[in-house]
Motif scaffolding. Structure first.
Motif, PDB file in Angstrom:
ATOM      1  N   ASP A   1       0.861  -1.178   0.000  1.00  0.00           N
ATOM      2  CA  ASP A   1       0.000   0.000   0.000  1.00  0.00           C
ATOM      3  C   ASP A   1       0.898   1.228   0.000  1.00  0.00           C
ATOM      4  OD1 ASP A   1      -1.721   2.043   0.408  1.00  0.00           O
ATOM      5  OD2 ASP A   1      -2.494   1.339   2.344  1.00  0.00           O
ATOM      6  N   ARG A   2       0.992   1.913  -1.136  1.00  0.00           N
ATOM      7  CA  ARG A   2       1.902   3.050  -1.247  1.00  0.00           C
ATOM      8  C   ARG A   2       1.203   4.388  -1.018  1.00  0.00           C
ATOM      9  NH1 ARG A   2       4.507  -0.946  -3.793  1.00  0.00           N
ATOM     10  NH2 ARG A   2       6.763  -0.812  -4.060  1.00  0.00           N
ATOM     11  N   ARG A   3       0.025   4.349  -0.451  1.00  0.00           N
ATOM     12  CA  ARG A   3      -0.688   5.607  -0.235  1.00  0.00           C
ATOM     13  C   ARG A   3       0.045   6.601   0.656  1.00  0.00           C
ATOM     14  NH1 ARG A   3      -6.490   3.370   1.361  1.00  0.00           N
ATOM     15  NH2 ARG A   3      -5.109   1.760   2.207  1.00  0.00           N
ATOM     16  N   PRO A   4       0.878   6.158   1.614  1.00  0.00           N
ATOM     17  CA  PRO A   4       1.619   7.165   2.381  1.00  0.00           C
ATOM     18  C   PRO A   4       2.473   8.075   1.508  1.00  0.00           C
ATOM     19  CG  PRO A   4       1.698   5.068   3.522  1.00  0.00           C
ATOM     20  CD  PRO A   4       1.055   4.803   2.199  1.00  0.00           C
ATOM     21  N   TYR A   5       2.901   7.591   0.329  1.00  0.00           N
ATOM     22  CA  TYR A   5       3.684   8.434  -0.572  1.00  0.00           C
ATOM     23  C   TYR A   5       2.825   9.023  -1.684  1.00  0.00           C
ATOM     24  CZ  TYR A   5       8.001   6.630   1.491  1.00  0.00           C
ATOM     25  OH  TYR A   5       9.021   6.327   2.342  1.00  0.00           O
ATOM     26  N   ASN A   6       1.899   8.232  -2.220  1.00  0.00           N
ATOM     27  CA  ASN A   6       1.155   8.630  -3.407  1.00  0.00           C
ATOM     28  C   ASN A   6      -0.263   9.036  -3.030  1.00  0.00           C
ATOM     29  OD1 ASN A   6       3.327   7.943  -5.042  1.00  0.00           O
ATOM     30  ND2 ASN A   6       2.726   5.796  -5.044  1.00  0.00           N
ATOM     31  N   GLN A   7      -0.421  10.259  -2.657  1.00  0.00           N
ATOM     32  CA  GLN A   7      -1.754  10.741  -2.313  1.00  0.00           C
ATOM     33  C   GLN A   7      -1.810  12.246  -2.445  1.00  0.00           C
ATOM     34  OE1 GLN A   7      -2.740  10.210   1.864  1.00  0.00           O
ATOM     35  NE2 GLN A   7      -0.579  10.048   2.404  1.00  0.00           N
ATOM     36  N   ILE A   8      -2.992  12.726  -2.708  1.00  0.00           N
ATOM     37  CA  ILE A   8      -3.256  14.167  -2.733  1.00  0.00           C
ATOM     38  C   ILE A   8      -4.278  14.452  -1.641  1.00  0.00           C
ATOM     39  CG2 ILE A   8      -4.158  16.092  -4.077  1.00  0.00           C
ATOM     40  CD1 ILE A   8      -3.220  14.622  -6.593  1.00  0.00           C
ATOM     41  N   ILE A   9      -3.924  15.292  -0.724  1.00  0.00           N
ATOM     42  CA  ILE A   9      -4.779  15.598   0.424  1.00  0.00           C
ATOM     43  C   ILE A   9      -5.220  17.053   0.341  1.00  0.00           C
ATOM     44  CG2 ILE A   9      -4.971  15.632   2.943  1.00  0.00           C
ATOM     45  CD1 ILE A   9      -2.630  13.710   3.048  1.00  0.00           C
ATOM     46  N   ARG A  10      -6.496  17.289   0.489  1.00  0.00           N
ATOM     47  CA  ARG A  10      -6.975  18.669   0.555  1.00  0.00           C
ATOM     48  C   ARG A  10      -6.516  19.303   1.861  1.00  0.00           C
ATOM     49  NH1 ARG A  10     -10.676  20.168  -3.221  1.00  0.00           N
ATOM     50  NH2 ARG A  10     -11.510  18.496  -4.538  1.00  0.00           N
TER      51      ARG A  10
END
Length: 335
Positions: A51-60
């Motif tokens: 799960d690579r979401r800690p690196y690959n994410q866009i947060i408002r």
């Protein structure tokens, strides 16, 4: 046209009057006649078990508990956020094994890099809180040109130069039972061979663990000694060394360890720990590097060419914006 991957996305806010100039400077980018666009991202290149979401994410920003609208904090966030969390969870991983069974000297290469000195900072914070013995020491290795900067940070007990590190006080060993952890951020084969030779001596301290944490000096000519499959990141992280002098490398990848911690800790506790650590970092780090901003397409082009020609030292943090300066002052964030 190549496949768009999450890690390749750059958020570019292009004002219409600078679009033509920017297109001529960066011909390989795709430009749309809109300010913002939604793009379908193909995820086939990501492995199925991580799960690579800690690196690959866009947060408002409105939903980000660590966001602060202060321009200084925004710049520091861009500079430190992914690097700091790698350091934070690596230190947490090592601490979960009581620093590999009681090691109390850390040797960190590429000590001027942010991943390295954030790790040193976190180790010293844990010492200050009394969670580990007060005699835990952190030794940094860096190049001659970066010695002054790295020593000035105050995160290391001793900072030594690559070419002469064995003459440093930390290497004048007095106790052969002393246990060390080597954290390799540089991934420099020649340096690692020298460190290996030092600890291979029966009179040297014991090397309890070798951690691969980065690739700041990897090159096409490197031997390829980094093997990313050597650590399964099980919940039990204490390893038995198969070699008295040079244990097998353990490769740290934040996402794998974070997945373990998600099974061990409530998610609210993880968020709480991260928010506390981030708040402390933003308070402590403001004097570590000098932030420099560049505005406008032409300014970014010139700054890029200068970095490509001369490089950039660790004492600087660069923030480049395609907005002109005067526009930035009146345009509010849309996230």
């Amino acid at each position: 046209m190549g496949t768009l991957r999450l890690r390749d996305i750059c958020c570019l806010q292009c004002h219409r009057q600078t679009l033509t100039d920017t297109r001529s400077m960066f011909p390989d980018l795709i430009y749309l006649p809109v300010r913002f666009s939604r793009l379908l991202v193909v995820l086939y290149s990501l492995t199925t078990y991580l799960d690579r979401r800690p690196y690959n994410q866009i947060i408002r920003c409105a939903a980000d508990p660590q966001y602060a609208s202060d321009p200084v904090i925004e710049d520091l966030t861009m500079l430190y956020r992914p690097l700091f969390w790698t350091s934070y969870w690596c230190e947490d991983w090592l601490f979960s094994s009581t620093y590999r069974g009681g090691a109390y000297v850390f040797l960190i290469s590429s000590a001027s890099s942010k991943t390295a000195f954030c790790l040193a900072y976190l180790i010293k914070k844990r010492v200050a809180r009394g969670e580990v013995k007060h005699n835990v020491r952190v030794v940094g290795l860096t190049s001659t040109g970066n010695l002054e900067f790295t020593r000035g940070l105050g995160h290391y007990d001793e900072v030594l130069e690559y070419g002469t590190f064995t003459s440093g006080d930390a290497f004048q060993y007095r106790d052969r039972e002393e246990r060390w952890i080597y954290v390799d951020v540089a991934s420099n084969d020649t340096l690692n061979e020298r460190i290996c030779a030092y600890f291979a001596s029966p009179y040297a301290p014991r090397l309890a663990s070798c951690i691969s944490l980065g690739l700041t000096n990897v090159s096409p000519s490197s031997s390829g000694s980094v093997k990313w499959s050597t650590n399964a990141f099980s919940a039990s992280t204490t390893k038995t060394n198969t070699n008295q002098f040079w244990p097998q490398y353990e490769n740290f990848f934040m996402v794998e360890w974070l997945n373990v911690r998600k099974r061990q800790l409530p998610i609210d506790e993880i968020f709480g720990r991260q928010n506390e650590a981030w708040t402390e970092l933003m308070r402590d780090c403001q004097g570590w590097v000098k932030m420099e901003r560049v505005y406008g397409g032409q300014g970014v082009k010139m700054a890029y060419e200068e970095v490509a020609e001369k490089g950039v030292g660790p004492e600087k943090g660069l923030v480049w914006s395609l907005w002109d300066r005067e526009e930035k002052e009146v345009v509010k964030a849309r996230l």
